[in-house]
Scaffold this motif. Structure first.
Motif, PDB file in Angstrom:
ATOM      1  N   VAL A  34       0.866  -1.175   0.000  1.00 21.35           N
ATOM      2  CA  VAL A  34       0.000   0.000   0.000  1.00 21.35           C
ATOM      3  C   VAL A  34       0.904   1.226   0.000  1.00 21.35           C
ATOM      4  O   VAL A  34       1.894   1.281   0.735  1.00 21.35           O
ATOM      5  CB  VAL A  34      -0.926   0.027   1.246  1.00 21.35           C
ATOM      6  CG1 VAL A  34      -1.751   1.297   1.280  1.00 21.35           C
ATOM      7  CG2 VAL A  34      -1.826  -1.194   1.285  1.00 21.35           C
ATOM      8  N   LYS A  35       0.558   2.192  -0.852  1.00 26.64           N
ATOM      9  CA  LYS A  35       1.296   3.457  -0.896  1.00 26.64           C
ATOM     10  C   LYS A  35       0.358   4.548  -0.405  1.00 26.64           C
ATOM     11  O   LYS A  35      -0.788   4.633  -0.844  1.00 26.64           O
ATOM     12  CB  LYS A  35       1.752   3.756  -2.320  1.00 26.64           C
ATOM     13  CG  LYS A  35       2.574   5.006  -2.449  1.00 26.64           C
ATOM     14  CD  LYS A  35       3.051   5.196  -3.867  1.00 26.64           C
ATOM     15  CE  LYS A  35       3.878   6.463  -3.966  1.00 26.64           C
ATOM     16  NZ  LYS A  35       4.346   6.680  -5.327  1.00 26.64           N
ATOM     17  N   LEU A  36       0.834   5.372   0.533  1.00 32.50           N
ATOM     18  CA  LEU A  36       0.010   6.434   1.109  1.00 32.50           C
ATOM     19  C   LEU A  36       0.774   7.743   1.144  1.00 32.50           C
ATOM     20  O   LEU A  36       1.997   7.754   1.288  1.00 32.50           O
ATOM     21  CB  LEU A  36      -0.390   6.082   2.545  1.00 32.50           C
ATOM     22  CG  LEU A  36      -1.124   4.769   2.753  1.00 32.50           C
ATOM     23  CD1 LEU A  36      -0.236   3.748   3.391  1.00 32.50           C
ATOM     24  CD2 LEU A  36      -2.356   4.993   3.578  1.00 32.50           C
ATOM     25  N   THR A  37       0.027   8.830   1.035  1.00 31.75           N
ATOM     26  CA  THR A  37       0.574  10.167   1.242  1.00 31.75           C
ATOM     27  C   THR A  37      -0.182  10.770   2.416  1.00 31.75           C
ATOM     28  O   THR A  37      -1.418  10.781   2.423  1.00 31.75           O
ATOM     29  CB  THR A  37       0.404  11.045  -0.007  1.00 31.75           C
ATOM     30  OG1 THR A  37       1.027  10.390  -1.114  1.00 31.75           O
ATOM     31  CG2 THR A  37       1.040  12.408   0.203  1.00 31.75           C
ATOM     32  N   VAL A  38       0.570  11.216   3.407  1.00 34.21           N
ATOM     33  CA  VAL A  38      -0.032  11.774   4.622  1.00 34.21           C
ATOM     34  C   VAL A  38       0.642  13.092   4.965  1.00 34.21           C
ATOM     35  O   VAL A  38       1.745  13.380   4.488  1.00 34.21           O
ATOM     36  CB  VAL A  38       0.084  10.795   5.826  1.00 34.21           C
ATOM     37  CG1 VAL A  38      -0.616   9.485   5.530  1.00 34.21           C
ATOM     38  CG2 VAL A  38       1.532  10.540   6.191  1.00 34.21           C
ATOM     39  N   ALA A  39      -0.025  13.878   5.801  1.00 34.12           N
ATOM     40  CA  ALA A  39       0.548  15.149   6.262  1.00 34.12           C
ATOM     41  C   ALA A  39       0.199  15.335   7.722  1.00 34.12           C
ATOM     42  O   ALA A  39      -0.838  14.871   8.198  1.00 34.12           O
ATOM     43  CB  ALA A  39       0.011  16.309   5.432  1.00 34.12           C
ATOM     44  N   GLY A  40       1.099  16.024   8.441  1.00 32.10           N
ATOM     45  CA  GLY A  40       0.852  16.314   9.843  1.00 32.10           C
ATOM     46  C   GLY A  40       2.125  16.738  10.541  1.00 32.10           C
ATOM     47  O   GLY A  40       3.172  16.902   9.904  1.00 32.10           O
ATOM     48  N   ASP A  41       2.024  16.903  11.846  1.00 28.40           N
ATOM     49  CA  ASP A  41       3.205  17.324  12.600  1.00 28.40           C
ATOM     50  C   ASP A  41       4.081  16.117  12.926  1.00 28.40           C
ATOM     51  O   ASP A  41       3.684  14.965  12.770  1.00 28.40           O
ATOM     52  CB  ASP A  41       2.803  18.107  13.854  1.00 28.40           C
ATOM     53  CG  ASP A  41       1.961  17.297  14.820  1.00 28.40           C
ATOM     54  OD1 ASP A  41       2.234  16.098  15.021  1.00 28.40           O
ATOM     55  OD2 ASP A  41       1.018  17.867  15.392  1.00 28.40           O
ATOM     56  N   MET A  42       5.282  16.411  13.356  1.00 32.22           N
ATOM     57  CA  MET A  42       6.265  15.347  13.592  1.00 32.22           C
ATOM     58  C   MET A  42       5.853  14.431  14.736  1.00 32.22           C
ATOM     59  O   MET A  42       6.134  13.233  14.700  1.00 32.22           O
ATOM     60  CB  MET A  42       7.650  15.958  13.851  1.00 32.22           C
ATOM     61  CG  MET A  42       8.206  16.724  12.645  1.00 32.22           C
ATOM     62  SD  MET A  42       8.240  15.765  11.111  1.00 32.22           S
ATOM     63  CE  MET A  42       9.547  14.634  11.466  1.00 32.22           C
ATOM     64  N   ALA A  43       5.177  14.959  15.755  1.00 33.23           N
ATOM     65  CA  ALA A  43       4.718  14.117  16.866  1.00 33.23           C
ATOM     66  C   ALA A  43       3.701  13.094  16.376  1.00 33.23           C
ATOM     67  O   ALA A  43       3.732  11.922  16.791  1.00 33.23           O
ATOM     68  CB  ALA A  43       4.121  14.981  17.979  1.00 33.23           C
ATOM     69  N   SER A  44       2.812  13.500  15.465  1.00 32.95           N
ATOM     70  CA  SER A  44       1.826  12.579  14.911  1.00 32.95           C
ATOM     71  C   SER A  44       2.491  11.520  14.041  1.00 32.95           C
ATOM     72  O   SER A  44       2.115  10.346  14.076  1.00 32.95           O
ATOM     73  CB  SER A  44       0.774  13.335  14.097  1.00 32.95           C
ATOM     74  OG  SER A  44       0.053  14.210  14.916  1.00 32.95           O
ATOM     75  N   LEU A  45       3.489  11.928  13.270  1.00 31.53           N
ATOM     76  CA  LEU A  45       4.228  10.971  12.447  1.00 31.53           C
ATOM     77  C   LEU A  45       4.939   9.955  13.320  1.00 31.53           C
ATOM     78  O   LEU A  45       4.906   8.747  13.052  1.00 31.53           O
ATOM     79  CB  LEU A  45       5.222  11.699  11.539  1.00 31.53           C
ATOM     80  CG  LEU A  45       6.117  10.805  10.680  1.00 31.53           C
ATOM     81  CD1 LEU A  45       5.294   9.927   9.749  1.00 31.53           C
ATOM     82  CD2 LEU A  45       7.112  11.656   9.898  1.00 31.53           C
ATOM     83  N   ASP A  46       5.567  10.432  14.386  1.00 28.01           N
ATOM     84  CA  ASP A  46       6.257   9.539  15.327  1.00 28.01           C
ATOM     85  C   ASP A  46       5.268   8.546  15.943  1.00 28.01           C
ATOM     86  O   ASP A  46       5.556   7.351  16.025  1.00 28.01           O
ATOM     87  CB  ASP A  46       6.949  10.373  16.406  1.00 28.01           C
ATOM     88  CG  ASP A  46       7.790   9.527  17.337  1.00 28.01           C
ATOM     89  OD1 ASP A  46       8.606   8.719  16.844  1.00 28.01           O
ATOM     90  OD2 ASP A  46       7.625   9.677  18.562  1.00 28.01           O
ATOM     91  N   ALA A  47       4.106   9.034  16.359  1.00 29.99           N
ATOM     92  CA  ALA A  47       3.090   8.160  16.951  1.00 29.99           C
ATOM     93  C   ALA A  47       2.606   7.131  15.938  1.00 29.99           C
ATOM     94  O   ALA A  47       2.429   5.945  16.269  1.00 29.99           O
ATOM     95  CB  ALA A  47       1.915   8.991  17.468  1.00 29.99           C
ATOM     96  N   ALA A  48       2.406   7.546  14.694  1.00 30.79           N
ATOM     97  CA  ALA A  48       1.940   6.629  13.654  1.00 30.79           C
ATOM     98  C   ALA A  48       2.967   5.535  13.382  1.00 30.79           C
ATOM     99  O   ALA A  48       2.610   4.349  13.264  1.00 30.79           O
ATOM    100  CB  ALA A  48       1.637   7.399  12.374  1.00 30.79           C
ATOM    101  N   LEU A  49       4.234   5.893  13.300  1.00 26.58           N
ATOM    102  CA  LEU A  49       5.276   4.893  13.049  1.00 26.58           C
ATOM    103  C   LEU A  49       5.406   3.918  14.219  1.00 26.58           C
ATOM    104  O   LEU A  49       5.632   2.719  14.017  1.00 26.58           O
ATOM    105  CB  LEU A  49       6.609   5.575  12.748  1.00 26.58           C
ATOM    106  CG  LEU A  49       6.657   6.352  11.430  1.00 26.58           C
ATOM    107  CD1 LEU A  49       7.975   7.124  11.318  1.00 26.58           C
ATOM    108  CD2 LEU A  49       6.460   5.426  10.246  1.00 26.58           C
TER     109      LEU A  49
END
Length: 105
Positions: free
Chosen positions: A43-58
């Motif tokens: 699956v390929k996705l494009t997402v946007a947000g702040d770095m804290a949200s990216l860290d939580a998602a990973l």
């Protein structure tokens, strides 16, 4: 069955990323690759947000079941305007290529 597994993975991962605070602007199921004893479901996705949200998602992806592998990750800063009194928030747009393996045995 491959298509339903890929669609389910896409739905589940989109929900995980959204719950972490990211905005999903695009997602696409990639063609299933069959190699040796596994289907490679991508699956390929494009997402946007702040770095804290990216860290939580990973971090959430690391604990996701079935196992999801980050095959590719491209990050670039999002340009933003802010007022003088607002604190600077580092935001990014991210392209993710995720992969999950399904046994053919």
């Amino acid at each position: 069955e491959r298509a339903s597994v890929a669609a389910s993975m896409q739905t589940d991962v989109r929900q995980l990323l959204t719950n972490a605070g990211l905005t999903v602007s695009n997602s696409q199921v990639m063609p299933v690759r069959e190699e040796e004893k596994f289907d490679y479901i991508g699956v390929k996705l494009t997402v946007a947000g702040d770095m804290a949200s990216l860290d939580a998602a990973l971090a959430e992806l690391a604990d996701f079941t079935p196992l999801v592998i980050v095959e590719g990750l491209d990050v670039w800063p999002t340009r933003q305007r802010r007022q003088k009194d607002e604190p600077e928030v580092q935001e990014a747009t991210v392209s993710l290529r995720l992969l999950s393996l399904r046994s053919l045995i």
